[in-house]
Structures are given as C-alpha cells and as structure tokens.
Design an enzyme around this catalytic site. Structure first.
Site, short mmCIF file in Angstrom:
data_model
loop_
_atom_site.label_atom_id
_atom_site.label_comp_id
_atom_site.label_asym_id
_atom_site.label_seq_id
_atom_site.Cartn_x
_atom_site.Cartn_y
_atom_site.Cartn_z
N LEU A 112 -64.88 -5.12 -39.26
CA LEU A 112 -64.83 -6.06 -40.21
C LEU A 112 -66.13 -6.83 -40.23
CD1 LEU A 112 -61.39 -7.66 -39.21
CD2 LEU A 112 -61.71 -6.18 -40.85
N GLY A 114 -70.08 -7.41 -37.75
CA GLY A 114 -70.64 -7.44 -36.65
C GLY A 114 -72.18 -7.91 -36.46
N PHE A 117 -73.93 -9.61 -31.37
CA PHE A 117 -72.93 -9.80 -30.18
C PHE A 117 -72.13 -8.49 -29.92
CE2 PHE A 117 -70.85 -11.09 -34.13
CZ PHE A 117 -69.77 -10.28 -34.22
N ASP A 227 -73.62 -23.89 -36.05
CA ASP A 227 -74.09 -22.73 -36.83
C ASP A 227 -73.47 -22.32 -38.01
OD1 ASP A 227 -75.64 -20.33 -37.08
OD2 ASP A 227 -74.19 -18.84 -36.09
#
EC number: 2.7.11.1
Length: 388
Positions: A112, A114, A117, A227
């Site tokens: 989904l 990336g 992390f 963020d």
C-alpha cells in the site's frame, strides 16, 4: 518568485516516497544562511504575509511564479457525509513479542505504500477475515524501537473517525509491525495531481472540515501531529470525500511547561518556528492546515522553491499571495481562511476549533451558493461538449 517544478516532479527530485517524504535538517548552516538573508531583507516582510490584521486566539487549548499542478476543475455534487468509524472498537494496544504471521496473513504483493520506515502491506486477520493494513517498521536499535512505541502510545490516545485507528502490534528483533485500519481511497495528494480528478471549492471545504475535526481532536488530547501534508491524509474510497489522517510517527505529546523543539518535517509544509528551531505548539499544525487548503484550492504549493534553501527562504519571509489566476473564482471566505493560518507569528493563527467556526467551513448559505455555481458550471461544460 521563480517558477517551480510540478509537485509530482518535486517528489522524484527529492528521492522520497509518497507515504514518508522526510527531510531531516541536520545541516543547520543552510537555515542560518536563509535567516541571515532575511535579516538583511526584512523591510517589507509584513506586507507579504497575506493578511492585514490578526488577533491572538490561542489562549484556549481546545482547543517567482508558481507552476500549477493542473488546470481549472469542476466536479459532481459533493455530499457532506462523515467518515465511517473503524470496523472495530477503539483499543489500547501494546506490542506483543512474536511474529505477526501467527495471527494475520500479510500480503507480499499488495503493498500500500512505504518510505524511510519500511513498507505498508495489505493484511487479513486469520480468525475473523478482517481486512487491515500492516505497517512494517525496521528497527535497528533501542532508539528506533522507542520511536515506534511512541507512535503506538500516541495512537492509543486518539479515538476519532478522521484519524486512522491502531488494531494490533508485534515486536521482533529487527522490526515492529503496526496493524491498522485499512482504507483504499489513496492519498489526498493523488487527487491534487490527478489530471482526471475534478476538484471544486466545495469539495475542498468537505476535506478541510474533516482535517480540522481530526486535528481538533488531537489538540484536545494535547498531541501535535507535526507532519501534516496531503500524503499523510488518506481517502476512505476512490469516489467519496471522506478522509483519515495517518502517520503519527513524528507526533509528540504537548506539555505546555516543557518547551518542545523539532527539526524534522517535509520542507514545503514546515511552519516558520520549525525552520527557526523555535518552540512548537498547536499553531504549528495549523500552519500546515493552511498550506493544504491553499494546495487543494489552487493546485499550487505556496512556498515550494527549486531547492530546500529557497523553500525555507520563502517560509521564513512568509512570502505567499493569492494573485495567481487559479484563485480568480475562489470565494473571499476561502482566501480569508488561508490568511488566518499562513501567519508567521504563531499566536495569531486560528485554532482548529476556530477554523471549524470560520464562515468558509460553517456558512451553509455560502455552501449552497457554491453548489449552485458548481451545477451551473457542469451544465455549461455539458453544453460545450454537445456543441463540439
């Protein structure tokens, strides 16, 4: 201002990923250069800020030319339907020792998203068949593990339909897996840059109301997101206007007596106090809300430059305007809304609660007028098509 790259080109340029485009400003020299430049050229700074007057509203904890991303847009009728809650009750999660595969089937092919992390995979709970998302976070040491556990702690405190919910967590030697609510509508960012997706001011109002509702809940819980950007806002499905805010990896618990400073974030969404490495608080998130509203209305990024230094320069100078042709048909209420958020002095920015009371988000007469105009534009577009 110099002409900037299209936003999708900007993403490639910075070699980062949609779900996690982090820019850690470890090189403070660049920021200091920008600050020195601004000190020499600050005479007309206030005249560029996009507002004539503002008042302090944060006593209550409740709390150059830019290139357009796309052409003028119209859309179908928007319906103000709240985002659906997660398909499970809110729960307090602690990371279990062991393998996620013992309880969930994690898809190796359905990725989904990336980033820095790791990756997010579609998954399914073996016992119930519940569809979920597994965020697999690589942890190289205790510091990495503590950061992920902070994310778990933050999510445990947040129970709101516009905030993605945590379902389970697993810890092993090299990673921690967060099992979360799954939605399949893609990032809000994709709708901004998609030439085939039609977005109106009324659609933007629906998105912004939900963003502000989610942020209000976070601030009521004394949590800062830090963020906020369109990449960290997911649409519930491909057609509807419901959204959920994601990615609490940089979120922090706000303690008024403990002055918090941060030096991370995505450059074009950073508030001036982050660039200056000054104290952050609730208004820091609201600056990012203003940037998102600006982008949704126009397809433009208000501060984006050709590189980080130019972007930070624009932010510190609070150099933005509403003069582009993309704002020609935008309501005065929308422009005022933005002008109450993109203010350099953070104490003058409106809170999430104040934003929800602003006429742009709350005036039903305005919304009816915008809806009527949208229908008129649709009819005009259809007539043009028939004529051709």
């Amino acid at each position: 201002m110099l002409k900037v790259k299209r936003l999708e080109e900007f993403n490639t340029c910075y070699n980062s990923n949609q779900l996690e485009k982090m820019a850690f400003f470890q090189c403070r020299e660049e920021v200091e250069k920008v600050k020195c430049f601004l000190e020499k050229n600050s005479g007309d700074q206030d005249s560029r800020s996009g507002h004539n007057e503002a008042k302090e509203v944060w006593s209550n904890a409740d709390l150059t030319e830019r290139m357009p991303v796309k052409s003028k847009r119209t859309s179908a009728l928007a319906v103000d339907i709240p985002a659906p809650p997660a398909p499970f009750d809110h729960r307090i999660v602690t990371a279990k020792q062991g393998a996620v595969n013992s309880f969930y089937t994690v898809s190796k092919t359905e990725i989904l998203g990336g980033g820095r992390f790791g990756q997010v995979h579609k998954c399914e709970e073996t016992a119930t068949g519940l569809k979920l998302a597994a965020k697999i976070i690589k942890t190289r040491g205790m510091k990495d593990k503590e950061e992920v556990k902070n994310e778990i702690s933050v999510m445990n405190q947040l129970d709101h339909a516009n905030l993605i919910q945590l379902y389970d967590a697993f810890e092993s030697k090299n990673d921690i897996v967060l099992v979360m609510e799954y939605v399949d509508g893609g990032e809000l960012f994709d709708r901004i840059i998609d030439e085939s997706y039609n977005l109106t001011e009324l659609d933007t109002i629906l998105f912004m109301k939900q963003i502000c509702e989610g942020i209000r809940h976070m601030h009521q819980m004394y949590i800062l997101h830090l963020d906020l950007k369109p990449e960290n806002i997911l649409c519930v499905n491909r057609d509807a206007k419901q959204i959920k805010i994601i990615d609490f990896g940089l979120a922090r618990r706000y303690k008024p007596r403990e002055k918090l400073k941060v030096n991370f974030g995505t450059p074009e969404f950073l508030a001036p106090e982050v660039v200056n490495y000054d104290f952050v608080s609730f208004p820091t998130d609201m600056w990012s809300v203003g940037v998102i509203a600006y982008m949704l209305l126009s397809g433009l990024s208000p501060f984006l430059g050709d590189n980080d230094a130019e972007t930070l320069n624009n932010i510190l100078a609070c150099r933005w305007d509403l003069e582009d042709e993309e704002f020609q048909d935008i309501s005065e209420e929308a422009k005022e809304f933005i002008s109450k958020l993109l203010i350099k002095e953070k104490s003058w920015r409106i809170s999430a609660s104040e934003a929800l009371k602003h006429p742009w988000l709350s005036d039903h007469k305005l919304h009816s007028r915008l809806n009527a105009q949208k229908k008129k534009n649709r009819g005009s577009d259809a007539q043009d098509f028939v004529t051709k």
